[in-house]
Design a protein around this motif. Structure first.
Motif, PDB file in Angstrom:
ATOM      1  N   ARG A  77     -11.011 -14.773  15.308  1.00  0.00           N
ATOM      2  CA  ARG A  77     -11.994 -14.700  16.391  1.00  0.00           C
ATOM      3  C   ARG A  77     -12.526 -16.084  16.771  1.00  0.00           C
ATOM      4  NH1 ARG A  77     -15.397 -11.542  14.250  1.00  0.00           N
ATOM      5  NH2 ARG A  77     -17.298 -12.755  14.048  1.00  0.00           N
TER       6      ARG A  77
ATOM      7  N   MET B  78      -9.429 -10.130  11.980  1.00  0.00           N
ATOM      8  CA  MET B  78     -10.544 -10.266  12.910  1.00  0.00           C
ATOM      9  C   MET B  78     -11.424 -11.466  12.539  1.00  0.00           C
ATOM     10  SD  MET B  78     -14.049  -9.748  13.230  1.00  0.00           S
ATOM     11  CE  MET B  78     -14.407  -8.701  11.825  1.00  0.00           C
TER      12      MET B  78
ATOM     13  N   THR C 208     -20.076 -11.308  19.592  1.00  0.00           N
ATOM     14  CA  THR C 208     -19.190 -11.569  18.463  1.00  0.00           C
ATOM     15  C   THR C 208     -18.957 -13.064  18.254  1.00  0.00           C
ATOM     16  OG1 THR C 208     -17.256 -11.301  19.903  1.00  0.00           O
ATOM     17  CG2 THR C 208     -17.995  -9.359  18.688  1.00  0.00           C
TER      18      THR C 208
END
Length: 351
Positions: free
Chosen positions: A254, A250, A228
């Motif tokens: 992140r 998100m 990710t």
């Protein structure tokens, strides 16, 4: 950049090249209440704090410090406050660079110079600025233009519109999640990232999900599990369904392998060498298109992306002449234009 194959699911493009090593430096710490700028280059520079009165010239191989309680260099007086440092080459330097980097008021900034390998066709060294937090973590980086470079060697992947759909929510003719996963994981995305160390990351231009549900978000994250940090993704109209915010959070929160050069909500920018990337999410506009007013409040909201872009380019690129790559969901093809997802006036303002 050479474009690769297009795929009907998760439309994928690649650029080929090699990745050069990044700055090698030794972090220099200061008193926790002080901060400083180290000029580890062969040229004198001017350094100043935006919003403050600290403005100094720093000779090669020297540094300049300022106590954190001095509001000239730290307007808030808080050592953990983020300040923006502007670094410029002097008038007689042919590079004419003006770089901005974020740092904490109790941290340091290091101005570095790096000689480029011959494939960059560089006429001189490459100057960049790194900004650090009080604890020594990198907060921001601002690479300058490689003077005389005629080409760049960067390798990354690009995709969009995977639109993961929760079981039972979509009709049978919708894209099966298994096909989407195969494209992301097994064909041209994460699998290639795993096997090729020259790939810097994946650019993702929106519509990660179909209805922005928790199940769809979990499925998307599972498809890039373990990688990710390498995915520089953004939001499409489907990710803004029904005012749900989990997908937006998100994307916004992140941590990624490359520090952001400028941060917004949810827009952000970053730099790979002297190439500047901006993730603008839905579209580079400030307001929703008028014909979408009957849709739910966030479905077509660009969230001030055009203002973010204007400020980002002014601060991070300016007149440096270095390349810029912009990422957004709506495009200029007939589907986006004919359906009036964004208007001719909005596209003109973008231009």
């Amino acid at each position: 950049m050479r474009l690769g194959d297009w795929f009907p699911i998760c439309r994928t493009r690649t650029t080929l090249g090699v990745i050069l090593g990044f700055f090698a430096l030794v972090f220099l710490s200061l008193d926790g209440l002080a901060w400083g700028v180290y000029n580890d280059t062969s040229v004198p520079v001017r350094a100043r704090v935006l919003g403050g009165d600290w403005d100094v010239n720093i000779q090669p191989g020297t540094d300049s410090a300022c106590h954190g309680s001095d509001t000239d260099c730290n307007p808030s007086g808080n050592q953990f406050a983020v300040v923006t440092l502007q670094v410029e080459t002097l008038d007689d330097d042919p590079r004419k660079l003006s770089l901005a980097v974020e740092m904490e008021a109790g941290g340091v900034a290091v101005i570095v110079e790096e000689a480029r390998p011959s494939q960059w066709n560089s006429l001189s060294g490459h100057i960049g600025v790194l900004g650090y937090r009080v604890n020594g973590d990198l907060l921001g980086e601002a690479p300058g233009r490689v003077l005389g470079a005629t080409k760049r060697h960067l390798h990354f992947l690009v995709s969009a519109d995977c639109q993961y759909c929760a079981p039972g929510d979509c009709s049978e003719d919708w894209i099966p999640a298994a096909n989407t996963t195969a494209t992301l994981v097994n064909q041209h995305m994460v699998a290639r990232l795993k096997s090729n160390s020259t790939i810097r990351g994946i650019l993702y231009a929106g519509d990660l999900t179909q209805f922005a549900s928790a199940t769809e978000m979990d499925t998307y994250l599972a498809s890039i599990a373990g990688y990710t940090r390498f995915v520089f993704d953004g939001l499409g109209n489907h990710d803004l369904e029904y005012g749900r915010t989990r997908v937006r959070e998100m994307v916004r929160d992140r941590k990624r392998t490359t520090a952001r050069s400028m941060d917004g909500d949810p827009h952000y920018s970053w730099d790979w060498h002297d190439v500047h990337f901006v993730q603008l999410n839905l579209m580079p506009a400030n307001e929703r298109a008028p014909n979408t007013a009957n849709l739910n409040n966030q479905y077509n909201d660009p969230m001030g992306a055009l203002t973010f872009l204007i400020n980002d380019l002014a601060l991070r690129v300016g007149s440096s002449g270095r390349p810029v790559i912009l990422v957004h969901h709506y495009g200029f093809e007939s589907f986006s234009v004919d359906n009036k997802w964004w208007t001719a006036a909005q596209r003109l303002a973008y231009w």
